[in-house]
Design a protein around this motif. Structure first.
Motif, PDB file in Angstrom:
ATOM      1  N   ASP A   1      27.459  60.336  36.982  1.00  0.00           N
ATOM      2  CA  ASP A   1      26.961  60.495  38.344  1.00  0.00           C
ATOM      3  C   ASP A   1      27.734  61.629  39.006  1.00  0.00           C
ATOM      4  OD1 ASP A   1      26.126  60.339  40.953  1.00  0.00           O
ATOM      5  OD2 ASP A   1      26.614  58.217  41.209  1.00  0.00           O
ATOM      6  N   ALA A   2      27.014  62.660  39.461  1.00  0.00           N
ATOM      7  CA  ALA A   2      27.676  63.822  40.064  1.00  0.00           C
ATOM      8  C   ALA A   2      28.507  63.438  41.285  1.00  0.00           C
ATOM      9  CB  ALA A   2      26.640  64.877  40.441  1.00  0.00           C
ATOM     10  N   ALA A   3      28.156  62.334  41.914  1.00  0.00           N
ATOM     11  CA  ALA A   3      28.920  61.896  43.083  1.00  0.00           C
ATOM     12  C   ALA A   3      30.345  61.499  42.708  1.00  0.00           C
ATOM     13  CB  ALA A   3      28.214  60.722  43.753  1.00  0.00           C
ATOM     14  N   ARG A   4      30.594  61.282  41.422  1.00  0.00           N
ATOM     15  CA  ARG A   4      31.929  60.889  40.982  1.00  0.00           C
ATOM     16  C   ARG A   4      32.827  62.101  40.716  1.00  0.00           C
ATOM     17  NH1 ARG A   4      31.726  56.857  36.134  1.00  0.00           N
ATOM     18  NH2 ARG A   4      33.975  56.883  36.629  1.00  0.00           N
ATOM     19  N   VAL A   5      32.280  63.316  40.825  1.00  0.00           N
ATOM     20  CA  VAL A   5      33.132  64.501  40.713  1.00  0.00           C
ATOM     21  C   VAL A   5      34.023  64.528  41.957  1.00  0.00           C
ATOM     22  CG1 VAL A   5      33.193  67.006  40.581  1.00  0.00           C
ATOM     23  CG2 VAL A   5      31.405  65.737  39.369  1.00  0.00           C
ATOM     24  N   SER A   6      35.316  64.400  41.762  1.00  0.00           N
ATOM     25  CA  SER A   6      36.225  64.133  42.885  1.00  0.00           C
ATOM     26  C   SER A   6      36.981  65.360  43.382  1.00  0.00           C
ATOM     27  CB  SER A   6      37.235  63.049  42.486  1.00  0.00           C
ATOM     28  OG  SER A   6      37.973  63.450  41.349  1.00  0.00           O
ATOM     29  N   ALA A   7      36.775  66.520  42.758  1.00  0.00           N
ATOM     30  CA  ALA A   7      37.437  67.746  43.211  1.00  0.00           C
ATOM     31  C   ALA A   7      36.486  68.907  42.959  1.00  0.00           C
ATOM     32  CB  ALA A   7      38.753  67.964  42.481  1.00  0.00           C
ATOM     33  N   ASP A   8      36.717  70.015  43.654  1.00  0.00           N
ATOM     34  CA  ASP A   8      35.847  71.165  43.544  1.00  0.00           C
ATOM     35  C   ASP A   8      35.692  71.586  42.079  1.00  0.00           C
ATOM     36  OD1 ASP A   8      34.403  73.508  43.820  1.00  0.00           O
ATOM     37  OD2 ASP A   8      36.069  74.665  44.686  1.00  0.00           O
ATOM     38  N   PRO A   9      34.472  71.526  41.528  1.00  0.00           N
ATOM     39  CA  PRO A   9      34.302  71.888  40.117  1.00  0.00           C
ATOM     40  C   PRO A   9      34.031  73.373  39.901  1.00  0.00           C
ATOM     41  CG  PRO A   9      32.244  71.028  40.961  1.00  0.00           C
ATOM     42  CD  PRO A   9      33.224  70.990  42.114  1.00  0.00           C
ATOM     43  N   PHE A  10      33.879  74.150  40.996  1.00  0.00           N
ATOM     44  CA  PHE A  10      33.494  75.560  40.873  1.00  0.00           C
ATOM     45  C   PHE A  10      34.706  76.487  40.971  1.00  0.00           C
ATOM     46  CE2 PHE A  10      29.744  73.345  42.671  1.00  0.00           C
ATOM     47  CZ  PHE A  10      28.866  73.549  41.606  1.00  0.00           C
ATOM     48  N   THR A  11      35.774  76.099  40.312  1.00  0.00           N
ATOM     49  CA  THR A  11      37.021  76.867  40.387  1.00  0.00           C
ATOM     50  C   THR A  11      36.951  78.188  39.644  1.00  0.00           C
ATOM     51  OG1 THR A  11      37.829  75.682  38.444  1.00  0.00           O
ATOM     52  CG2 THR A  11      38.409  74.778  40.620  1.00  0.00           C
ATOM     53  N   LEU A  12      35.966  78.346  38.758  1.00  0.00           N
ATOM     54  CA  LEU A  12      35.861  79.560  37.948  1.00  0.00           C
ATOM     55  C   LEU A  12      34.774  80.494  38.455  1.00  0.00           C
ATOM     56  CD1 LEU A  12      36.331  77.948  34.431  1.00  0.00           C
ATOM     57  CD2 LEU A  12      38.059  78.817  36.018  1.00  0.00           C
ATOM     58  N   GLY A  13      34.219  80.164  39.616  1.00  0.00           N
ATOM     59  CA  GLY A  13      33.279  81.072  40.256  1.00  0.00           C
ATOM     60  C   GLY A  13      31.883  81.006  39.688  1.00  0.00           C
ATOM     61  N   VAL A  14      31.117  82.041  40.006  1.00  0.00           N
ATOM     62  CA  VAL A  14      29.738  82.173  39.572  1.00  0.00           C
ATOM     63  C   VAL A  14      29.553  83.584  39.030  1.00  0.00           C
ATOM     64  CG1 VAL A  14      28.917  80.508  41.278  1.00  0.00           C
ATOM     65  CG2 VAL A  14      28.900  82.954  41.832  1.00  0.00           C
ATOM     66  N   ALA A  15      28.489  83.766  38.263  1.00  0.00           N
ATOM     67  CA  ALA A  15      28.212  85.087  37.698  1.00  0.00           C
ATOM     68  C   ALA A  15      26.731  85.190  37.401  1.00  0.00           C
ATOM     69  CB  ALA A  15      29.025  85.321  36.427  1.00  0.00           C
TER      70      ALA A  15
END
Length: 542
Positions: free
Chosen positions: A51-65
């Motif tokens: 469940d994505a709601a269980r992601v408890s910290a920012d998962p986008f630490t490596l940015g976007v491209a």
């Protein structure tokens, strides 16, 4: 190893088989299943869903491209990693759903495409979205969301339609050794007005990075000991990409512009050639390492599905077009090359290096390149690739040494390629190169051994982003190289990047450098500018 063994299907099959058992770590049977099938297909999963709601910290630490722009589509990338230096990026070995949006404006008031995609643990929770049915020659903005977390906004663009003659400004970059300095040039590139960035190899380095970040000499952070060793395993390569992509300047450049990437050697190991490493290890062992490196490369780059690897093989050479203005033939001069001649040492050309059987591209890629030129209707035929194409004598003796790792060590390959360009009627050939940690501008000659021979193209060599540390405007060998190579029109040893503006009448190259990378924040300077006229090859300073 004999050439036959070097290309042995049995060895490659062994690499695929052993890779399923040995190099995928941390995800057990699910990882093995995913590797065997390459990518999970719709309705098939190798891991339970989280469940994505269980992601408890920012998962986008490596940015976007984003990458590989076409007239009606572009590839969007991110990777979920709330704890990027931990195995699996700090996420459990479960699937996570990620939403994505593409809009005409940075505030997302005019969203034109949206959807959901699964981030699979088998691919280290990386996401590759091919956004289709887009308008040609248009700027777009994109972002990702999972659970309560929203990524930063990326800017990308599509290529113009096939009938267009629209101008193009590209940037070429290469060689970004994290341990050699800051990625300051990327900070400037993120703010530069370019349409697309070509990365020409050595996106990362396999060498150990100490707790202070090498030449960065961190005093405000301590890097984990996991980086203080050479990359060997899949986890090693994945973590090394996490280290590099944690750099804010690299993240900013990826968010600002679409990238077109190709590799050189350090994405795997220094100066490897096909199935051979530099230390003479058994090829079956090296192919396992290569499979790990190729897998991690695909996971961490904005590449389309045709580029996804199968074991130790990955077709990275491909073709992109910019309307009728330019055709880009992106090469891979590592995966299919013959072993370097004369023990890979600088050496005068001789029977071994001149052997007509030797190849730097492999026969299939060479045919693909020349046949593509024969079909090309573009004004400029541009070849982004890795190692120096033009002859580069390293001393002033009658039998001057040359690099056996560059095209000089594969002169028969170069001769065939130049003959193919001539037979195809290519009038405006431009080669983009990285690798050597300096900026060069070469006139490509019909016969390099005759300095008065016809100029048939241009080679623009991008200096490094950080590799080689600060460098010097005039390296110690500047006078020797410029005297030994009269077709060399520019040579600068600072860090930075090069931009090339392609137009209907001419192409302009601007070599942009920074004074230092061992300290952050150096300003950007244009060290030199050159133009070459369409239909009249030959560089002249401006």
């Amino acid at each position: 190893m004999t050439p036959a063994a070097q290309h042995s299907p049995e060895l490659r099959a062994a690499a695929r088989h052993l890779g399923r058992r040995r190099f995928l770590t941390g995800t057990g049977a699910a990882a093995a299943l995913a590797f065997a099938t390459n990518l999970p297909t719709a309705g098939v999963a190798g891991a339970a869903e989280m469940d994505a709601a269980r992601v408890s910290a920012d998962p986008f630490t490596l940015g976007v491209a984003s990458g590989d722009p076409q007239p009606n589509s572009v590839l969007l990338w991110t990777r979920l990693a709330p704890k990027p230096f931990e195995q699996g990026g700090g996420l459990p070995a479960r699937r996570v759903t990620v939403q994505w949006e593409l809009a005409r404006d940075p505030r997302f008031r005019r969203v034109v495409r949206r959807g959901a995609v699964t981030a699979h643990p088998e691919f280290n929770h990386s996401v590759h979205v091919q956004a289709d049915r887009l308008d040609a020659d248009r700027t777009y903005y994109f972002r990702f969301r999972t659970g309560k977390y929203l990524s930063e906004t990326g800017r990308t663009r599509t290529a113009p339609p096939a009938s267009s003659s629209a101008a193009l400004t590209l940037a070429a970059v290469s060689c970004q050794a994290y341990h050699d300095g800051y990625f300051t040039a990327y900070k400037h590139l993120a703010e530069d007005d370019v349409d697309v960035v070509f990365h020409l190899g050595d996106y990362l380095y396999e060498y150990a990075v100490n707790s202070a970040g090498g030449a960065r000499k961190y005093t405000d952070r301590v890097l984990p000991d996991i980086f203080n060793r050479e990359t060997q395993t899949l986890d090693d390569y994945r973590r090394r990409y996490a280290l590099y992509k944690s750099d804010p300047d690299l993240r900013a450049a990826h968010a600002a512009h679409p990238f077109v990437v190709t590799w050189d050697d350090h994405e795997v190991e220094n100066n490897y050639a096909d199935g051979l490493d530099e230390n003479g290890n058994p090829p079956e062992e090296f192919l396992l390492r290569r499979a790990s490196a190729y897998r991690a490369y695909w996971e961490n780059q904005p590449l389309r599905r045709p580029q996804r690897p199968t074991g130790s093989d990955m077709q990275l050479y491909r073709r992109l077009s910019w309307g009728r203005l330019a055709q880009f033939d992106i090469l891979d001069t590592r995966q299919y090359r013959s072993d370097q001649a004369y023990g890979d040492k600088a050496h005068a050309p001789g029977p071994e290096s001149r052997d007509p059987k030797r190849t730097i591209t492999g026969a299939t890629q060479e045919r693909w390149l020349i046949e593509g030129w024969r079909r090309s209707r573009a004004l400029w035929n541009v070849v982004p690739q890795q190692v120096t194409f033009s002859q580069r004598k390293l001393d002033l003796t009658a039998e001057a040494k040359v690099s056996m790792d560059a095209w000089d060590g594969y002169s028969a390959s170069r001769d065939r390629v130049l003959a193919g360009a001539k037979s195809a009627g290519v009038d405006n050939l431009m080669v983009l190169t990285g690798d050597v940690h300096v900026g060069y501008a070469f006139d490509i000659l019909d016969d390099f051994d005759k300095p008065s021979s016809k100029v048939v193209g241009t080679e623009i060599v991008a200096t490094s982003i950080a590799s080689g540390k600060d460098g010097a405007e005039r390296p110690a060998n500047w006078e020797t190289y410029t005297k030994a190579n009269p077709h060399l029109k520019f040579y600068n040893g600072r860090r930075g990047y090069v931009t090339v503006a392609l137009g209907r009448a001419e192409a302009r190259a601007d070599f942009k450098t920074v004074s230092a990378v061992t300290t952050p924040g150096a300003p950007l300077t244009t060290a030199a500018s050159f133009v070459t006229e369409a239909g009249n090859p030959g560089l002249r300073p401006v």
